[in-house]
Scaffold this motif. Structure first.
Motif, PDB file in Angstrom:
ATOM      1  N   ALA A   1     -46.555  16.199 -56.405  1.00  0.00           N
ATOM      2  CA  ALA A   1     -46.370  15.333 -57.570  1.00  0.00           C
ATOM      3  C   ALA A   1     -46.965  13.956 -57.338  1.00  0.00           C
ATOM      4  N   VAL A   2     -46.722  13.393 -56.157  1.00  0.00           N
ATOM      5  CA  VAL A   2     -47.280  12.075 -55.853  1.00  0.00           C
ATOM      6  C   VAL A   2     -48.805  12.138 -55.817  1.00  0.00           C
ATOM      7  N   MET A   3     -49.347  13.134 -55.163  1.00  0.00           N
ATOM      8  CA  MET A   3     -50.803  13.226 -55.049  1.00  0.00           C
ATOM      9  C   MET A   3     -51.459  13.480 -56.402  1.00  0.00           C
ATOM     10  N   SER A   4     -50.726  14.031 -57.354  1.00  0.00           N
ATOM     11  CA  SER A   4     -51.312  14.329 -58.666  1.00  0.00           C
ATOM     12  C   SER A   4     -51.678  13.072 -59.444  1.00  0.00           C
ATOM     13  N   VAL A   5     -51.106  11.906 -59.083  1.00  0.00           N
ATOM     14  CA  VAL A   5     -51.441  10.667 -59.784  1.00  0.00           C
ATOM     15  C   VAL A   5     -52.455   9.837 -58.996  1.00  0.00           C
TER      16      VAL A   5
ATOM     17  N   LEU B   1     -41.746  11.678 -45.729  1.00  0.00           N
ATOM     18  CA  LEU B   1     -42.663  11.682 -46.866  1.00  0.00           C
ATOM     19  C   LEU B   1     -43.810  10.702 -46.641  1.00  0.00           C
ATOM     20  N   ALA B   2     -43.493   9.545 -46.079  1.00  0.00           N
ATOM     21  CA  ALA B   2     -44.555   8.582 -45.766  1.00  0.00           C
ATOM     22  C   ALA B   2     -45.586   9.197 -44.841  1.00  0.00           C
ATOM     23  N   ARG B   3     -45.124   9.935 -43.831  1.00  0.00           N
ATOM     24  CA  ARG B   3     -46.067  10.556 -42.898  1.00  0.00           C
ATOM     25  C   ARG B   3     -46.899  11.643 -43.585  1.00  0.00           C
ATOM     26  N   ALA B   4     -46.271  12.397 -44.471  1.00  0.00           N
ATOM     27  CA  ALA B   4     -47.001  13.440 -45.193  1.00  0.00           C
ATOM     28  C   ALA B   4     -48.072  12.843 -46.096  1.00  0.00           C
ATOM     29  N   LEU B   5     -47.748  11.725 -46.746  1.00  0.00           N
ATOM     30  CA  LEU B   5     -48.720  11.096 -47.633  1.00  0.00           C
ATOM     31  C   LEU B   5     -49.812  10.377 -46.842  1.00  0.00           C
ATOM     32  N   THR B   6     -49.432   9.733 -45.745  1.00  0.00           N
ATOM     33  CA  THR B   6     -50.422   9.071 -44.897  1.00  0.00           C
ATOM     34  C   THR B   6     -51.451  10.066 -44.381  1.00  0.00           C
ATOM     35  N   ALA B   7     -51.001  11.274 -44.042  1.00  0.00           N
ATOM     36  CA  ALA B   7     -51.914  12.317 -43.563  1.00  0.00           C
ATOM     37  C   ALA B   7     -52.907  12.725 -44.639  1.00  0.00           C
ATOM     38  N   ARG B   8     -52.608  12.386 -45.900  1.00  0.00           N
ATOM     39  CA  ARG B   8     -53.497  12.698 -47.013  1.00  0.00           C
ATOM     40  C   ARG B   8     -54.271  11.476 -47.475  1.00  0.00           C
ATOM     41  N   GLY B   9     -54.275  10.416 -46.667  1.00  0.00           N
ATOM     42  CA  GLY B   9     -55.094   9.241 -46.940  1.00  0.00           C
ATOM     43  C   GLY B   9     -54.454   8.172 -47.783  1.00  0.00           C
ATOM     44  N   VAL B  10     -53.129   8.233 -47.980  1.00  0.00           N
ATOM     45  CA  VAL B  10     -52.418   7.252 -48.794  1.00  0.00           C
ATOM     46  C   VAL B  10     -51.738   6.235 -47.880  1.00  0.00           C
ATOM     47  N   ALA B  11     -51.822   4.963 -48.225  1.00  0.00           N
ATOM     48  CA  ALA B  11     -51.104   3.917 -47.491  1.00  0.00           C
ATOM     49  C   ALA B  11     -49.691   3.822 -48.053  1.00  0.00           C
ATOM     50  N   VAL B  12     -48.682   3.883 -47.182  1.00  0.00           N
ATOM     51  CA  VAL B  12     -47.288   3.974 -47.628  1.00  0.00           C
ATOM     52  C   VAL B  12     -46.438   2.872 -47.002  1.00  0.00           C
ATOM     53  N   THR B  13     -45.629   2.243 -47.844  1.00  0.00           N
ATOM     54  CA  THR B  13     -44.562   1.355 -47.388  1.00  0.00           C
ATOM     55  C   THR B  13     -43.246   2.020 -47.745  1.00  0.00           C
ATOM     56  N   GLY B  14     -42.380   2.216 -46.753  1.00  0.00           N
ATOM     57  CA  GLY B  14     -41.081   2.826 -46.979  1.00  0.00           C
ATOM     58  C   GLY B  14     -39.967   1.820 -46.819  1.00  0.00           C
TER      59      GLY B  14
ATOM     60  N   GLY C   1     -46.517   6.303 -39.135  1.00  0.00           N
ATOM     61  CA  GLY C   1     -47.024   6.917 -40.354  1.00  0.00           C
ATOM     62  C   GLY C   1     -46.834   6.074 -41.588  1.00  0.00           C
ATOM     63  N   GLY C   2     -46.621   4.785 -41.426  1.00  0.00           N
ATOM     64  CA  GLY C   2     -46.444   3.887 -42.561  1.00  0.00           C
ATOM     65  C   GLY C   2     -45.814   2.584 -42.100  1.00  0.00           C
ATOM     66  N   GLU C   3     -45.634   1.686 -43.052  1.00  0.00           N
ATOM     67  CA  GLU C   3     -44.897   0.457 -42.790  1.00  0.00           C
ATOM     68  C   GLU C   3     -43.485   0.655 -43.329  1.00  0.00           C
ATOM     69  N   PHE C   4     -42.478   0.249 -42.534  1.00  0.00           N
ATOM     70  CA  PHE C   4     -41.097   0.521 -42.910  1.00  0.00           C
ATOM     71  C   PHE C   4     -40.263  -0.750 -42.810  1.00  0.00           C
ATOM     72  N   GLU C   5     -39.455  -0.990 -43.845  1.00  0.00           N
ATOM     73  CA  GLU C   5     -38.607  -2.176 -43.897  1.00  0.00           C
ATOM     74  C   GLU C   5     -37.203  -1.794 -44.339  1.00  0.00           C
ATOM     75  N   ARG C   6     -36.215  -2.426 -43.717  1.00  0.00           N
ATOM     76  CA  ARG C   6     -34.844  -2.238 -44.194  1.00  0.00           C
ATOM     77  C   ARG C   6     -34.618  -3.159 -45.374  1.00  0.00           C
ATOM     78  N   GLN C   7     -34.346  -2.574 -46.522  1.00  0.00           N
ATOM     79  CA  GLN C   7     -34.120  -3.347 -47.738  1.00  0.00           C
ATOM     80  C   GLN C   7     -33.036  -2.667 -48.566  1.00  0.00           C
ATOM     81  N   ASP C   8     -32.168  -3.465 -49.156  1.00  0.00           N
ATOM     82  CA  ASP C   8     -31.197  -2.950 -50.104  1.00  0.00           C
ATOM     83  C   ASP C   8     -31.865  -2.749 -51.460  1.00  0.00           C
TER      84      ASP C   8
END
Length: 227
Positions: free
Chosen positions: A43-47, A62-75, A91-98
């Motif tokens: 679904a994400v790759m379809s857009v 999911l971030a790692r799966a998308l990164t493997a497909r060439g997408v830059a991901v922030t989680g 496999g991405g940039e990750f931040e603790r956020q509420d």
């Protein structure tokens, strides 16, 4: 959060972070393995996004799966232990956020081509506030993709109406404790809320396992109505 069920959701995920990480690592959740993991990636790759914001990213699969497909991901995720594991695995940039940080615009990030909420919208007021605030982080014609329990299936034998329900870990694993409550929404309620939060529906998917007569989830693909 002022609403006790909302606070219980965070408490549950805090105490169950370690078994969740193990369940994802081992692939022990059948519905994910057979249907829903692939469904959300597709679904994400379809857009065709170049950058994705993964809201409620957990340990980052999911971030790692998308990164493997060439997408830059922030989680982003509210649970420190999950973000720690996501950073360790990469496999991405990750931040603790509420979620409140997104809802209020306090968090600084974006613009993203898409935001994704994969089984990460469990609350009531927190979800409506979050969805109302996501648009500011999306680029022009940016998309939001939400995968959640299919209301018709998740309703079970109970009355088909919105309301809080007690959770359980059936089919997940014996190591889990303190199941999180969750707010049940009908299909019409989901669509109405997305509309009120400034999104128009582009597609609704109902992925199911091979040979099953029941959908495993529902996926909403929406775009800002102000795009």
């Amino acid at each position: 959060m002022s609403d006790p069920p909302e606070a219980r959701i965070l408490q549950s995920w805090t105490v169950n972070a370690a078994p969740w990480i193990e369940a994802v690592r081992s692939g022990s959740i059948q519905s994910r393995r057979q249907v829903t993991d692939r469904a959300i990636v597709d679904a994400v790759m379809s857009v065709h996004p170049a950058r994705v914001l993964d809201i409620g990213c957990g340990e980052g699969w999911l971030a790692r799966a998308l990164t493997a497909r060439g997408v830059a991901v922030t989680g982003i995720d509210a649970i420190p232990a999950l973000i720690t594991e996501a950073r360790r695995l990469g496999g991405g940039e990750f931040e603790r956020q509420d979620y409140e940080d997104i809802a209020s615009g306090r968090w600084q990030g974006g613009p993203f081509g898409a935001a994704v909420c994969n089984f990460s919208l469990l609350g009531h007021d927190s979800v409506a506030s979050l969805l109302s605030g996501i648009g500011r982080y999306l680029g022009e014609r940016g998309h939001l993709i939400v995968q959640t329990l299919h209301p018709v299936v998740a309703c079970g034998e109970r009355e088909y109406r919105d309301g809080w329900r007690e959770g359980d870990w059936t089919g997940i694993g014996s190591a889990f404790t303190e199941p999180a409550p969750w707010y049940f929404r009908t299909l019409a309620s989901w669509l109405s809320m997305l509309g009120r939060c400034g999104f128009e529906l582009l597609e609704c998917r109902e992925p199911s396992a091979a040979g099953s007569s029941r959908p495993s989830s529902v996926i909403f693909i929406v775009r800002s109505s102000h795009a």
